[in-house]
Design a protein around this motif. Structure first.
Motif: not given
Length: 555
Positions: A279-285, A400-411
């Motif tokens: 969750f923190g990675r997503s906010l930072i992104f 590429v960075w697997r940003i939650w929650p969209l990273g995996q569905p986009i991949n």
């Protein structure tokens, strides 16, 4: 032995270069000599690399030739073709000499990039080869010739010392970039594909830096480095596109260090706080991306170009200046994208249709989307291409960075449309299709006496490449080579379909007088060469075919 030297791809590329050299005026003779030396050097180096089992320490895309010749000559040939076209406009007093000088600077910067990368590849060979020795000889002559040409040519708006340094800095940057690209994304590209990407990005960054230096020197009232001759005007749209693209290309470098600091803080914190890591990675992104797109990139845009308002509001004002046409076009695009993507995604999961054919439907979709806009709203299409490229870059960063929650569905979604030229590390097919259609349109801004040149990507990829694949897959019998899948029937269908499309487009320009400058023999030659390149090359054809077609159309 001779057959192995002259493969189908090499013959097509050498014929392409010969056509460009034949079309050069005497004022561009030195440029032609430099291109010839680059072609000879890359030709012999490609022979040496392809004959070696493992010539380099880095891994390239499997089942693909090195493509060094194709990658080395494409961008210099493209700029030289633009110089030929600009020289016609200059003789008719339709363009200023500064534009010729600017293209000349770009040509020598690109030549220096290619020269330095060839030198790096030659020294990176693990064992000696006669082709490497010949390549080094031609590279040496090309370097000497480049220095002599730069020393004797006009100042091109730069101080003489800065001019030489500027050009050869492009070469150093290209080497570092191609090394970084092949190390970070192993097995994702051939040498030729990495060649084209590295030289193109460095040229684009160099142009951005030159614009910045010119503006700063103007603010400081200094004319020692950048003279008043360098007065190439840029539209607001081109500045917006350049700022967006380059800002998003640099953004992952900053994001990497931000994430490293975040991971270090999480690792030293309590175990309970680690649950909030994603969750923190997503906010930072989101926060960092917003800061880059809203503050940093617009600040550079307003530095190099006088916007009377924030560039974001300028875009809104531009779109709503003709709301009925441009908003209707946006609705039309959204409808096509939604219907097509959902339909093709379901087919890719439930059908046994080969992915290479399924992907050609997207080429047809590009024709439906871009052709009406190019005819009726070309400036808006320029901006739309830039916005689409920015969206693609953001989605690829998220994937590429697997940003939650969209990273995996986009991949998962993107993997439904990949083929052997893509990998889990990097998916490039959608980028190559978009840029293949967009680059001829962007490069045709300003003086253009060839009405079909902006359509080079749409015609070659959307129509020619699609018809060649479909007809070849269904009816093809005679193959161009024993190991390849391309057929004579498919190539003939691609060439015929592009010529048929041209016969429909040219009457639309009859009222402008352009019809008198487009000769059918030259058009037939351009279509045939690009069609044969599609038949023979093992490289990512979406990247090279439109540039070949556009270059030949400009002659």
């Amino acid at each position: 032995m001779t057959t192995s030297f002259f493969t189908g791809e090499r013959i097509v590329v050498l014929f392409f270069i010969s056509k460009i050299l034949y079309s050069l005026p005497l004022s561009l003779l030195t440029h032609g000599v430099a291109l010839s030396l680059l072609a000879l050097s890359s030709f012999f180096l490609e022979i040496a690399v392809d004959s070696a089992n493992s010539p380099f320490a880095f891994r390239t895309r499997p089942a693909a030739s090195s493509g060094i010749l194709l990658g080395a000559v494409t961008l210099p040939s493209l700029i030289l073709s633009k110089l030929v076209q600009s020289s016609r406009g200059f003789s008719l007093a339709q363009i200023q000499p500064q534009e010729i000088q600017y293209l000349t600077l770009q040509y020598w910067a690109t030549s220096a990039s290619v020269f330095t990368v060839l030198l790096f590849l030659a020294f990176a060979m693990r064992r000696g080869h006669w082709g490497v020795r010949l390549s080094l000889c031609f590279v040496f002559f090309q370097g000497v010739f480049c220095i002599a040409a730069l020393a004797t040519t006009s100042q091109i708006g730069l101080h003489p010392v800065l001019k030489l340094s500027w050009v050869f800095c492009h070469g150093f940057a290209s080497v570092k970039l191609i090394q970084h690209f092949l190390r970070i994304f192993p097995s994702c590209a051939s040498i030729g594909e990495a060649f084209l990407v590295a030289a193109g990005i460095v040229l684009y960054f160099g142009d951005m830096l030159l614009l910045t230096i010119r503006k700063l020197c103007g603010l400081l009232e200094s004319s020692e480095l950048v003279t008043a001759e360098y007065k190439i005007s840029r539209s607001e749209i081109s500045i917006i596109i350049q700022g967006l693209v380059l800002g998003l290309l640099l953004y992952p470098i900053v994001l990497k260090y931000i994430f490293q600091i975040w991971e270090w803080s999480i690792n030293t914190a309590s175990a309970e706080s680690r649950r909030y890591y994603e969750f923190g990675r997503s906010l930072i992104f989101i926060a960092s991306l917003g800061f880059v797109l809203i503050v940093i990139v617009p600040s550079w845009m307003q530095l190099v170009k006088q916007f009377h308002t924030h560039p974001f509001f300028w875009v809104l004002s531009f779109v709503f200046s003709e709301p009925s046409k441009r908003l209707s076009l946006c609705i039309y695009w959204v409808c096509i994208i939604c219907v097509s993507v959902l339909r093709f995604y379901n087919i890719s999961k439930n059908s046994k249709i080969e992915r290479i054919l399924l992907r050609k439907y997207y080429h047809l979709m590009a024709v439906l989307m871009f052709s009406p806009a190019l005819i009726f709203q070309p400036k808006f299409l320029d901006l739309a291409f830039g916005a689409a490229l920015a969206v693609f870059l953001i989605l690829e960063i998220i994937r590429v960075w697997r940003i939650w929650p969209l990273g995996q569905p986009i991949n998962q979604f993107m993997n439904a449309f990949t083929d052997h030229r893509d990998s889990d590390l990097l998916i490039v097919s959608h980028f190559s299709l978009l840029l293949g259609c967009a680059l001829p349109i962007w490069m045709s801004s300003g003086y253009n006496d060839r009405p079909l040149a902006p359509f080079a990507g749409i015609l070659s990829l959307g129509i020619g490449d699609t018809m060649a694949s479909m007809v070849g897959h269904k009816y093809g019998v005679l193959r161009w080579s024993k190991t390849g899948k391309k057929t004579v029937e498919g190539t003939a269908a691609g060439i015929t379909s592009v010529l048929a499309a041209c016969s429909l487009l040219l009457p639309l320009f009859a009222s402008t007088g352009y019809i008198l400058t487009q000769h059918w023999f030259s058009l037939l030659l351009a279509v045939t060469v690009s069609g044969l390149l599609e038949a023979y090359t093992a490289q990512l054809d979406n990247a090279f075919i439109p540039l070949f077609f556009y270059s030949l159309l400009c002659l």
